[in-house]
Design an enzyme around this catalytic site. Sequence first.
Site, PDB file in Angstrom:
ATOM      1  N   ARG A 120       0.830  -1.199   0.000  1.00  0.00           N
ATOM      2  CA  ARG A 120       0.000   0.000   0.000  1.00  0.00           C
ATOM      3  C   ARG A 120       0.868   1.255   0.000  1.00  0.00           C
ATOM      4  O   ARG A 120       0.553   2.232  -0.693  1.00  0.00           O
ATOM      5  CB  ARG A 120      -0.915   0.001   1.229  1.00  0.00           C
ATOM      6  CG  ARG A 120      -1.701   1.291   1.387  1.00  0.00           C
ATOM      7  CD  ARG A 120      -2.546   1.313   2.627  1.00  0.00           C
ATOM      8  NE  ARG A 120      -3.295   2.555   2.726  1.00  0.00           N
ATOM      9  CZ  ARG A 120      -4.363   2.721   3.478  1.00  0.00           C
ATOM     10  NH1 ARG A 120      -4.818   1.722   4.215  1.00  0.00           N
ATOM     11  NH2 ARG A 120      -4.980   3.878   3.514  1.00  0.00           N
ATOM     12  N   TYR A 178     -13.992  10.083  -1.513  1.00  0.00           N
ATOM     13  CA  TYR A 178     -13.011   9.702  -2.529  1.00  0.00           C
ATOM     14  C   TYR A 178     -13.044  10.627  -3.746  1.00  0.00           C
ATOM     15  O   TYR A 178     -12.105  10.644  -4.537  1.00  0.00           O
ATOM     16  CB  TYR A 178     -13.218   8.247  -2.966  1.00  0.00           C
ATOM     17  CG  TYR A 178     -12.784   7.261  -1.919  1.00  0.00           C
ATOM     18  CD1 TYR A 178     -11.470   6.821  -1.846  1.00  0.00           C
ATOM     19  CD2 TYR A 178     -13.679   6.783  -0.969  1.00  0.00           C
ATOM     20  CE1 TYR A 178     -11.059   5.927  -0.867  1.00  0.00           C
ATOM     21  CE2 TYR A 178     -13.275   5.891   0.015  1.00  0.00           C
ATOM     22  CZ  TYR A 178     -11.971   5.475   0.062  1.00  0.00           C
ATOM     23  OH  TYR A 178     -11.570   4.597   1.036  1.00  0.00           O
ATOM     24  N   ASN A 223     -10.514  -4.218  -1.526  1.00  0.00           N
ATOM     25  CA  ASN A 223     -10.383  -3.141  -2.502  1.00  0.00           C
ATOM     26  C   ASN A 223      -9.426  -3.503  -3.623  1.00  0.00           C
ATOM     27  O   ASN A 223      -8.510  -4.306  -3.418  1.00  0.00           O
ATOM     28  CB  ASN A 223      -9.871  -1.873  -1.796  1.00  0.00           C
ATOM     29  CG  ASN A 223     -10.974  -1.146  -1.067  1.00  0.00           C
ATOM     30  OD1 ASN A 223     -12.079  -1.023  -1.583  1.00  0.00           O
ATOM     31  ND2 ASN A 223     -10.682  -0.655   0.135  1.00  0.00           N
ATOM     32  N   CYS A 280     -19.006  -1.995   0.588  1.00  0.00           N
ATOM     33  CA  CYS A 280     -18.165  -0.894   1.032  1.00  0.00           C
ATOM     34  C   CYS A 280     -18.861  -0.221   2.209  1.00  0.00           C
ATOM     35  O   CYS A 280     -20.096  -0.267   2.317  1.00  0.00           O
ATOM     36  CB  CYS A 280     -17.952   0.102  -0.116  1.00  0.00           C
ATOM     37  SG  CYS A 280     -16.888   1.501   0.293  1.00  0.00           S
ATOM     38  N   HIS A 309     -16.313   3.904  -4.536  1.00  0.00           N
ATOM     39  CA  HIS A 309     -15.384   5.015  -4.314  1.00  0.00           C
ATOM     40  C   HIS A 309     -15.527   6.103  -5.375  1.00  0.00           C
ATOM     41  O   HIS A 309     -14.599   6.886  -5.609  1.00  0.00           O
ATOM     42  CB  HIS A 309     -13.931   4.520  -4.240  1.00  0.00           C
ATOM     43  CG  HIS A 309     -13.652   3.747  -2.991  1.00  0.00           C
ATOM     44  ND1 HIS A 309     -12.402   3.272  -2.650  1.00  0.00           N
ATOM     45  CD2 HIS A 309     -14.475   3.352  -1.970  1.00  0.00           C
ATOM     46  CE1 HIS A 309     -12.467   2.637  -1.493  1.00  0.00           C
ATOM     47  NE2 HIS A 309     -13.723   2.668  -1.070  1.00  0.00           N
TER      48      HIS A 309
END
Length: 427
Positions: A90, A243, A145, A165, A195
């Site tokens: 990440r 987002y 995700n 989500c 998102h």
Amino acid sequence: MKITVVGGGSTYTPELIEGFARRAQVLPVDELVLHDIDAERLAVIGALSRRILARHGFPGRLTTTTDLATAVDGAAAVLVQLRVGGQAARLVDETLPNRFGLLGQETTGPGGFAKALRTVPVVLDIAAEVRRRAEPGAWIVDFTNPVGIVTRALLDAGHRAVGLCNVAIKFQRQLAARLGTDPDRVRLGHAGLNHLSWIRSVTVDGVDRLPELLTGEALDDLAAQVRVPAGVLRDLGAIPSYYLHYFYCTDDEVRAQQAGAHRADQVIAIEKELLTLYADPALDRQPELLRQRGGAHYSEAAAALVTSLLTGDGAHHYVNVRNNGVLAGLPDEAVVEVPARVDASGPHPVPVPPLPPEMLGLVQAVAAYETLTVEAALTGDRSVARRALLANPLVREWARADAVLNALLEANRPHLPRYFANEAADA
């Protein structure tokens, strides 16, 4: 009834366990199984989960295993909440794109693309094992995700899957508190992609309360929450997902990231502290620090969704499903995030008004990117991968797409052993 959590070593798991424990009267679970490839983390999370269940008087048992076949054997539902490459990957997703003047984020832009390449093949392998060993008709609930892309890959492969989500339920809870009402009385006109969604109505007992939320102090508070100027909410007449900050304020975010502001650094520190807290044998509930990890209300959303799928209660949820005409202007095979009534046969989306041009255009572009990303993840074709990045509104330029793709593939080589191997094809 057996329910399995793949990625059970996640720091989210204690909240999820709380959710199932609270629903023991309506969802008769005999066995909860936590699966993870990290035995050390799994031992810590498993021990805390047992203490949580004991506090609630949960009648079933909890087992842990590092063996996927054992974990999914005979399961009625399998929740997937994994992170291929862990937080280290990440951090690369969030930082590497900055070298090319691009936004770094774990689910959108080139970072989200890299995460999809790592994740889609792994989740499909898991789903194939579910198909072989779980109960006939078992549901796969994906919280991994990028949810929209992973759910699209699962559905394209013929799996009985739905994406989940926590964005919508988080908004629902927060807006209910602001309006001074029970969350179950609030219905959101939440629609778009995972998102990439907007709330265009906030209905309480048949009355739309959104107009009053888009004025005065409430407007300023909501704008700050989603990190965009208040004028964006006024012009749209809607509340964008937080987002959308990455799309509406891209340059500001890139500058902040290039100055060293990355969420991954915070999450790594939070996870380390959480695991220390979880190891305390006196702890039998989720600590307050977990709220800072993200994923608030995930347990409510996940446990409630699984309850609807397995009991057929027909409750209202916000899920990721095939479009099939729900959002006008998108292909039927696209995966959208919309309200739905959910029973044992699956989600049944409620009618959604057409998106206005400024929303639809962005959704169409990102939906095209998602289609190409699934293809790239499955084929390992660099040309398709570049086309996906060209379609992504946060990349667009060919030179940047080519450069960031090469860098991302090199950085992710340990996680892509079977893919993108034929570099000579580009010569």
